[in-house]
Design a protein around this motif. Structure first.
Motif, PDB file in Angstrom:
ATOM      1  N   ILE A 185     -59.299  -5.401 -21.434  1.00 36.11           N
ATOM      2  CA  ILE A 185     -59.559  -5.410 -19.783  1.00 36.11           C
ATOM      3  C   ILE A 185     -60.778  -5.491 -19.457  1.00 36.11           C
ATOM      4  CG2 ILE A 185     -58.734  -4.394 -17.693  1.00 36.11           C
ATOM      5  CD1 ILE A 185     -56.556  -2.922 -19.135  1.00 36.11           C
ATOM      6  N   LEU A 186     -61.579  -4.580 -19.828  1.00 36.31           N
ATOM      7  CA  LEU A 186     -62.916  -4.276 -19.168  1.00 36.31           C
ATOM      8  C   LEU A 186     -63.965  -5.128 -19.745  1.00 36.31           C
ATOM      9  CD1 LEU A 186     -62.773  -0.414 -18.785  1.00 36.31           C
ATOM     10  CD2 LEU A 186     -62.536  -2.145 -16.939  1.00 36.31           C
ATOM     11  N   GLY A 187     -63.627  -5.893 -20.786  1.00 31.19           N
ATOM     12  CA  GLY A 187     -64.683  -6.628 -21.470  1.00 31.19           C
ATOM     13  C   GLY A 187     -65.882  -5.937 -22.223  1.00 31.19           C
ATOM     14  N   CYS A 188     -65.664  -4.807 -22.560  1.00 32.79           N
ATOM     15  CA  CYS A 188     -66.943  -3.955 -23.428  1.00 32.79           C
ATOM     16  C   CYS A 188     -66.264  -2.738 -24.062  1.00 32.79           C
ATOM     17  CB  CYS A 188     -68.026  -3.377 -22.106  1.00 32.79           C
ATOM     18  SG  CYS A 188     -67.181  -2.102 -21.126  1.00 32.79           S
ATOM     19  N   ALA A 189     -67.101  -2.317 -24.845  1.00 39.30           N
ATOM     20  CA  ALA A 189     -66.558  -1.001 -25.565  1.00 39.30           C
ATOM     21  C   ALA A 189     -66.532   0.049 -24.871  1.00 39.30           C
ATOM     22  CB  ALA A 189     -67.624  -1.156 -26.883  1.00 39.30           C
ATOM     23  N   ALA A 190     -65.852   1.158 -25.408  1.00 38.83           N
ATOM     24  CA  ALA A 190     -66.105   2.511 -24.690  1.00 38.83           C
ATOM     25  C   ALA A 190     -67.135   3.218 -24.945  1.00 38.83           C
ATOM     26  CB  ALA A 190     -64.735   3.245 -25.269  1.00 38.83           C
ATOM     27  N   CYS A 248     -54.589  -9.384 -17.338  1.00 36.99           N
ATOM     28  CA  CYS A 248     -55.963  -9.667 -16.219  1.00 36.99           C
ATOM     29  C   CYS A 248     -56.752 -10.325 -16.929  1.00 36.99           C
ATOM     30  CB  CYS A 248     -56.446  -8.060 -16.425  1.00 36.99           C
ATOM     31  SG  CYS A 248     -55.608  -6.875 -15.203  1.00 36.99           S
ATOM     32  N   ASP A 249     -57.407 -11.242 -15.950  1.00 37.73           N
ATOM     33  CA  ASP A 249     -58.466 -12.218 -16.115  1.00 37.73           C
ATOM     34  C   ASP A 249     -59.795 -11.674 -15.816  1.00 37.73           C
ATOM     35  OD1 ASP A 249     -56.897 -14.207 -17.028  1.00 37.73           O
ATOM     36  OD2 ASP A 249     -56.478 -14.671 -14.966  1.00 37.73           O
ATOM     37  N   TRP A 250     -59.912 -10.554 -14.905  1.00 41.93           N
ATOM     38  CA  TRP A 250     -61.253 -10.102 -14.801  1.00 41.93           C
ATOM     39  C   TRP A 250     -61.224  -8.583 -14.761  1.00 41.93           C
ATOM     40  CZ3 TRP A 250     -59.400 -13.612 -10.978  1.00 41.93           C
ATOM     41  CH2 TRP A 250     -60.045 -14.734 -10.798  1.00 41.93           C
ATOM     42  N   PRO A 251     -62.356  -7.918 -15.153  1.00 39.80           N
ATOM     43  CA  PRO A 251     -62.510  -6.645 -14.827  1.00 39.80           C
ATOM     44  C   PRO A 251     -62.221  -5.868 -13.625  1.00 39.80           C
ATOM     45  CG  PRO A 251     -64.187  -7.220 -16.227  1.00 39.80           C
ATOM     46  CD  PRO A 251     -63.344  -8.533 -15.782  1.00 39.80           C
ATOM     47  N   SER A 252     -62.513  -6.874 -12.471  1.00 40.39           N
ATOM     48  CA  SER A 252     -62.688  -6.524 -10.951  1.00 40.39           C
ATOM     49  C   SER A 252     -61.115  -6.605 -10.607  1.00 40.39           C
ATOM     50  CB  SER A 252     -63.335  -7.497 -10.398  1.00 40.39           C
ATOM     51  OG  SER A 252     -63.005  -8.877 -10.588  1.00 40.39           O
ATOM     52  N   GLU A 253     -60.262  -7.302 -11.249  1.00 40.18           N
ATOM     53  CA  GLU A 253     -58.908  -7.388 -10.931  1.00 40.18           C
ATOM     54  C   GLU A 253     -58.199  -6.056 -11.364  1.00 40.18           C
ATOM     55  OE1 GLU A 253     -55.196  -9.914 -12.588  1.00 40.18           O
ATOM     56  OE2 GLU A 253     -57.301 -10.813 -12.807  1.00 40.18           O
ATOM     57  N   PHE A 254     -58.607  -5.465 -12.333  1.00 39.30           N
ATOM     58  CA  PHE A 254     -57.991  -4.028 -12.847  1.00 39.30           C
ATOM     59  C   PHE A 254     -58.722  -2.877 -11.976  1.00 39.30           C
ATOM     60  CE2 PHE A 254     -58.317  -0.367 -15.717  1.00 39.30           C
ATOM     61  CZ  PHE A 254     -57.004  -0.151 -15.806  1.00 39.30           C
ATOM     62  N   LEU A 255     -60.011  -3.120 -11.523  1.00 37.27           N
ATOM     63  CA  LEU A 255     -60.519  -1.772 -10.646  1.00 37.27           C
ATOM     64  C   LEU A 255     -59.807  -2.337  -9.286  1.00 37.27           C
ATOM     65  CD1 LEU A 255     -62.443  -0.077 -10.154  1.00 37.27           C
ATOM     66  CD2 LEU A 255     -64.199  -1.571  -9.766  1.00 37.27           C
ATOM     67  N   LEU A 303     -69.693  -5.758 -10.585  1.00 30.84           N
ATOM     68  CA  LEU A 303     -68.246  -5.231 -10.704  1.00 30.84           C
ATOM     69  C   LEU A 303     -67.708  -4.809  -9.430  1.00 30.84           C
ATOM     70  CD1 LEU A 303     -65.701  -4.784 -12.121  1.00 30.84           C
ATOM     71  CD2 LEU A 303     -66.772  -2.572 -12.864  1.00 30.84           C
ATOM     72  N   ARG A 304     -68.490  -4.221  -8.734  1.00 31.87           N
ATOM     73  CA  ARG A 304     -67.967  -3.658  -7.262  1.00 31.87           C
ATOM     74  C   ARG A 304     -67.899  -4.844  -6.124  1.00 31.87           C
ATOM     75  NH1 ARG A 304     -70.243   1.552  -4.898  1.00 31.87           N
ATOM     76  NH2 ARG A 304     -68.172   1.815  -4.388  1.00 31.87           N
ATOM     77  N   CYS A 305     -68.903  -5.491  -6.406  1.00 33.48           N
ATOM     78  CA  CYS A 305     -69.033  -6.941  -5.542  1.00 33.48           C
ATOM     79  C   CYS A 305     -67.743  -7.710  -5.712  1.00 33.48           C
ATOM     80  CB  CYS A 305     -70.239  -7.501  -5.565  1.00 33.48           C
ATOM     81  SG  CYS A 305     -70.410  -9.084  -4.650  1.00 33.48           S
ATOM     82  N   THR A 306     -67.429  -8.089  -7.174  1.00 36.60           N
ATOM     83  CA  THR A 306     -66.426  -8.904  -7.155  1.00 36.60           C
ATOM     84  C   THR A 306     -65.132  -8.302  -6.888  1.00 36.60           C
ATOM     85  OG1 THR A 306     -66.542  -8.229  -9.614  1.00 36.60           O
ATOM     86  CG2 THR A 306     -67.409 -10.432  -8.996  1.00 36.60           C
ATOM     87  N   THR A 307     -64.757  -6.902  -7.096  1.00 40.55           N
ATOM     88  CA  THR A 307     -63.633  -6.165  -6.908  1.00 40.55           C
ATOM     89  C   THR A 307     -63.475  -6.377  -5.276  1.00 40.55           C
ATOM     90  OG1 THR A 307     -63.880  -4.853  -8.640  1.00 40.55           O
ATOM     91  CG2 THR A 307     -62.527  -4.137  -7.185  1.00 40.55           C
TER      92      THR A 307
END
Length: 800
Positions: A364-369, A527-534, A652-656
Motif C-alpha cells: 500500500i505504502l510503496g516502501c519497506a517497513a 489502493c492506487d496511492w499511499p495518500s488514498e490509504f492515509l 504525502l500529506r499534501c496529496t492526501t
C-alpha cells in the motif's frame, strides 16, 4: 396460498416483529423464538416425511444457489442459512430416509418453495431477536455482540479465494503446523485442499454432463413428437432430468473412493477428511432443539458442512470442507495451554500473520517497513512518556523493553502496526457479550494500548529508544496513525469504532484502525496511492465516521469511501475558524451526500469488488469488470502524480489533503492553476493563487506560483516561499504547500512549511513589521514533534 401457509403473512415484518413486542426480558424473547421454531420445524418435518434427506438438501441448495451462477449477478433471496436450517431439521431423523415409501415415488421438489418460506421466516425471526435482546441488556457491547452474532449467522464464504489460499498456504504449510495437523487431525492441508478440489470437480462434471446430455437430446429430436421418439431415448431423458432437477440426491452424493480417484488422493485420508467435516443423523436430538440452537447458539454447519448417512455417502450443504473453518478446527483440537498450542501460536500463527500484514502495508505504502518485529523502550507503569525523551540519561531506570510488530515512516507520516492472531472464542461468536468483551480486551484492547503507547512516544518526544544507548530520531514526523490487524474475520467488531471507544477498548483521540488481515490484503490490492490509504485512516478513525457509520463488513465502508461517500459533517466544536481572508475550499469531510446514511447501517457495497475478483470466471468474449478506483476529478490526477514524483518532504500529506477535497473543489484548483499558467504565458509575468481549507485534521493551505518562460526560477521560488510563509501565518495555517509550476503546468518545485505561529521568532517579527494580524486559527494544536525543522525524505513515485 403456498401449501398450508399464506405467503403474504410470511413476508410481513410488522406481523413478525409484533411477536416480540410484549417481551420484558431476554428469556421472554427466547421463549417467543422457541415457540415459533417448534411450529415451523414440526410443519417442515411433515412436508418431507417421505423424502430422502439428500434429495431435499440438494434441492434446497439449488433453490438458494443456482447450479451455474453468473459472478456478475447476485441471486435475490439466496440464503445459506435456509439450507442449513432445513438440513438441521432433517438430521433429527433416525436415518437418511426413514420412510418406507419408495424414493422414486416421492416428490420433494414440490415442497421446496414452502420449506424455503418457512426457513426464511425463522431466519428473520432470529435476526429480529438479536437487537431485542441487545435492547434489554445494559452492557455497553450488547448491540455490537448482537450485530456480530447476526454476521456469523448469515454470512458465508468470508474471504476472496486467492487471498484465503495465500493465508492458508502460509499458515498450514508451515513446518510446525504441518506436523500438528497430522498429529491431531490425521490429515494435512494438502489433503483438505485435494478433497475440496475433487468434490468441486466431481459435482461440476456431473452437472455439466446432465446438462449437455439433456440439451443434446432436445436438439437432436427438436420438432419430433413424443410418440415418434425411441423409448430408450425418452427413458434416458427422463432419468437425466430426475437426477438433474427432481431427485438430485444420487447425483449430489459423494464417496471417498470417488474423491480418491478424481483427485489422485489416498482414500483413507479422503475418508478421514470427509468424516471430520460431517454430521450424522441422530433422532435423540429433536428438530426444534437443533434449529433453535443453530439460531441462538452455535451453528454446527460452519465447522461441519457435510451430512453423512453412516454408510459412506456424503452430501454438501453450503460450504466446502474447511472453508473459513480449517484454522478453528485445528485450534479446537489443540489443548488451550498445552505446549503444542504455544508452539503453534508463537512459531507459526503470530509470525505468519505479522509477515502478511507487513507485506500488505508495504504494498500500500510503496516502501519497506522501517522496523518489523522490533523492540523499544516504553515508560514503566506510573511514569509519563515525556520522561523518555532524547535527553533521558538512564533509560533502564524509567522504562521497560517492549515489543512492537511494525512501524512505517513514509515522508513525515509514521504508521504504527500491531497484529493479533488470537481467535475469537466460539462463545463470543454465538453472542455471549461478556466473553466477547474478554476476547476484545485480549486482542483489540491490548493492541490499542501497545499502538497508542508508541504513537504517544513519537508525538511527545520526537523519537524512541531502541536500546539504552540507541535513540531513533523521528523529529521529522508530523502525523502518526495506528493500525490493528486481526487474523480473524471479525466483521462488525472492527467496523464499530465508536462502540469500542465507549467500552474503553480504543483510544478516544485518533484511535487505531481495526481490520482483519483479509480486508487489509484486499485494500492493499485496490489502493492506487499511499495518500488514498492515509485518507481512509483519517476518515475511518478520526472523524464522525467512527461513530455514525456501522456495517457488517469493513470492505463495505471501504467501497463507500472509494465512491467518495464516507464522510460526515465536521463537529463545529472541533473546527473553529474566527475568520479567513477567503472562503475555505469545500472538503469531502464536511457534508454527507446522503444525510439518511448518518447513524445507520451501511448496506452491501461490495458487488463491484466481487465482480472484479471473479473476473476470470467471465467468458473471454465478454468485457472484464474494471478494478474499483477512488472517485476523483480526473483533472487533478496529474497534479497528485507530479507532487508524488518529486518526492519532496510533505508530498504525502499534501496529496492526501488534495485527495480529500470534493470533486468540485479539485476541479476549481486545477482551473485556478490553468488560469495562472495562461496569464503568465500571456504577459510574461509571475502569477500566484492560494486555496485554504480547515477541518478535523488541521488547516492546510495550498499556494500556487507560475513562473514565466523567462526569468530566474530561484527568484520566483523565493517569492513563492515568502508568500507561503507570510500568508500561512496570517491564515494561522498549521501546514502550507507551495507548488511552483512553469507555463505548461509542469511542477518545478514543491515547498512545505509546517511551523505554526510562535515557533519562528524571525517570521513573527517580520509579519508584525508588515502590520499583518492572524485571521484564523488551526483546528487543533500541533504536537511538539511538529515544531521542529522539516527533514527532506527522498523516494520513488508511490502511485502504482
Amino acid at each position: 396460498m403456498l401449501g398450508d401457509i399464506d405467503v403474504e403473512d410470511y413476508g410481513d415484518p410488522a406481523r413478525e416483529l409484533s411477536l416480540f413486542s410484549g417481551c420484558e426480558s431476554v428469556a421472554d424473547v427466547r421463549s417467543v423464538l422457541r415457540e415459533q421454531v417448534e411450529l415451523e420445524t414440526s410443519a417442515m418435518l411433515v412436508l418431507v416425511a417421505e423424502a430422502d434427506a439428500f434429495d431435499v438438501i440438494e434441492l434446497m441448495r439449488m433453490r438458494e444457489f443456482p447450479p451455474v451462477p453468473d459472478p456478475r449477478v447476485t441471486v435475490p433471496g439466496g440464503s445459506a442459512l435456509a439450507v442449513e436450517l432445513v438440513a438441521a431439521m432433517l438430521l433429527s431423523r433416525s436415518s437418511r430416509k426413514p420412510s418406507e415409501v419408495p424414493r422414486e415415488e416421492t416428490r420433494p421438489h414440490e415442497q421446496i418453495a414452502e420449506l424455503h418460506a418457512r426457513a426464511k421466516r425463522l431466519a428473520r425471526l432470529a435476526t429480529y431477536r438479536q437487537p431485542y435482546e441487545a435492547y434489554l441488556s445494559e452492557h455497553v457491547l450488547a448491540r455490537l455482540a448482537s450485530e456480530y452474532q447476526a454476521a456469523v449467522l448469515n454470512i458465508r464464504n468470508l474471504q476472496y479465494d486467492h487471498i484465503r489460499d495465500e493465508q492458508e498456504r502460509r499458515l498450514f504449510q508451515h513446518p510446525v503446523v504441518e506436523g500438528l495437523m497430522i498429529q491431531h487431525l490425521g490429515y494435512g492441508y494438502d489433503d483438505v485442499v485435494g478433497v475440496r478440489d475433487a468434490l468441486k470437480a466431481i459435482s461440476a462434471d456431473r452437472m455439466t454432463s446432465l446438462r449437455d446430455e439433456t440439451g443434446d437430446i432436445m436438439l437432436e429430436y427438436q420438432g419430433v413428437s413424443a410418440e415418434e421418439m425411441p423409448e430408450h431415448v425418452i427413458a434416458r431423458f427422463r432419468e437425466a432430468m430426475i437426477d438433474f432437477m427432481f431427485l438430485p440426491g444420487k447425483r449430489a452424493t459423494i464417496r471417498a473412493s470417488e474423491l480418491a480417484e478424481a483427485g489422485q488422493l489416498d482414500e483413507t485420508k479422503a475418508l478421514t477428511v470427509l468424516n471430520s467435516y460431517s454430521q450424522v443423523f441422530d433422532d435423540s436430538i429433536a428438530a426444534g432443539t437443533r434449529v433453535f440452537d443453530l439460531l441462538t447458539a452455535t451453528n454446527p454447519f460452519l465447522i461441519t458442512p457435510l451430512v453423512a448417512d453412516g454408510a459412506g455417502a456424503f452430501v454438501s450443504t453450503v460450504n466446502d470442507p474447511g472453508l473459513d473453518s480449517l484454522r478453528r478446527v485445528l485450534e479446537r483440537a489443540l489443548a488451550p495451554h498445552a505446549s503444542d498450542m504455544r508452539r503453534y501460536d508463537q512459531r507459526a500463527r503470530q509470525s505468519v500473520s505479522e509477515s502478511l500484514a507487513i507485506a500488505s502495508l508495504e504494498r500500500i505504502l510503496g516502501c519497506a517497513a522501517l522496523h518489523s518485529g522490533f523492540h523499544y523502550y516504553a515508560p514503566k507503569k506510573g511514569r509519563s512518556e515525556a520522561g523518555l525523551d532524547a535527553g533521558c540519561s538512564d533509560v533502564n531506570r524509567v522504562a521497560d523493553r517492549v515489543e512492537g510488530d511494525g512501524r512505517f515512516l513514509v515522508d513525515d507520516v509514521a504508521i504504527v502496526v500491531e497484529v493479533k492472531a488470537k481467535s475469537v472464542a466460539s462463545q463470543s461468536r454465538r453472542g455471549d457479550v461478556r466473553r466477547l468483551e474478554s476476547d476484545l480486551k485480549a486482542t483489540i484492547g491490548d493492541a490499542n494500548n501497545q499502538a497508542v503507547r508508541l504513537q504517544r512516544l513519537i508525538e511527545l518526544n520526537g523519537g524512541v529508544w531502541l536500546a539504552p544507548d540507541s535513540w531513533l530520531d523521528l523529529s521529522q514526523v508530523r502525523e502518526v496513525r495506528s493500525v490493528i490487524v486481526l487474523l480473524d474475520d471479525v466483521g462488525p467488531l472492527g467496523v464499530a469504532i465508536g462502540d469500542l471507544q465507549a467500552a474503553g477498548l480504543l483510544a478516544e483521540r485518533r484511535p487505531p484502525w481495526v481490520a482483519s488481515l483479509h480486508d487489509l490484503m484486499v485494500i492493499a490490492e485496490i489502493c492506487d496511492w499511499p495518500s488514498e490509504f492515509l485518507l481512509y485512516l483519517r476518515r475511518r478513525t478520526d472523524s464522525g465516521v467512527a461513530t455514525f457509520y456501522r456495517g457488517a463488513d469493513e470492505l463495505d465502508l471501504f467501497m463507500l469511501f472509494l465512491g467518495g461517500d464516507l464522510y460526515v459533517d465536521d463537529d463545529p466544536d472541533e473546527v473553529r475558524r474566527e475568520h479567513v481572508s477567503a472562503p475555505p475550499a469545500k472538503a469531502r469531510d464536511r457534508r454527507p451526500r446522503d444525510e439518511s446514511a448518518v447513524g445507520t447501517m451501511v448496506a452491501d457495497h461490495c458487488q463491484p469488488l466481487s465482480e472484479w475478483y471473479l473476473r476470470d470466471q467471465i467468458p473471454e468474449f465478454e468485457a472484464r469488470p474494471a478494478k474499483p478506483t477512488f472517485n476523483i476529478a480526473a483533472e487533478i490526477v496529474p497534479v497528485l502524480d507530479a507532487i508524488a514524483d518529486l518526492s519532496e518532504s510533505g508530498w504525502l500529506r499534501c496529496t492526501t489533503d488534495l485527495l480529500g477535497l470534493a470533486g468540485e473543489t479539485q476541479t476549481r484548483l486545477v482551473k485556478g492553476i490553468r488560469e495562472c499558467c495562461r496569464r503568465a504565458s500571456a504577459d510574461g509575468r509571475y502569477h500566484d493563487m492560494l486555496m485554504s481549507f480547515a477541518g478535523l485534521w488541521g488547516h492546510p493551505t495550498v499556494f500556487v506560483g507560475v513562473s514565466p518562460e523567462t526569468g530566474n526560477i530561484l527568484a520566483y521560488r523565493d517569492q513563492l516561499s515568502q508568500y507561503v510563509r507570510v500568508k500561512g501565518y496570517q491564515l494561522q495555517s498549521d501546514r502550507a504547500y507551495g507548488l511552483l509550476l512553469d507555463t505548461e503546468g509542469d511542477l518545478l518545485d514543491f515547498i512545505y512549511l509546517t511551523n505554526p505561529p510562535g515557533s519562528d521568532p524571525d517570521l513573527d517579527r517580520s509579519v508584525e513589521e508588515m502590520g499583518l494580524q492572524p485571521v484564523g486559527r488551526a483546528s487543533r494544536p500541533t504536537p511538539p514533534s511538529a515544531r521542529r525543522p522539516t527533514k527532506r525524505l527522498r523516494g520513488k513515485n508511490k502511485r502504482r
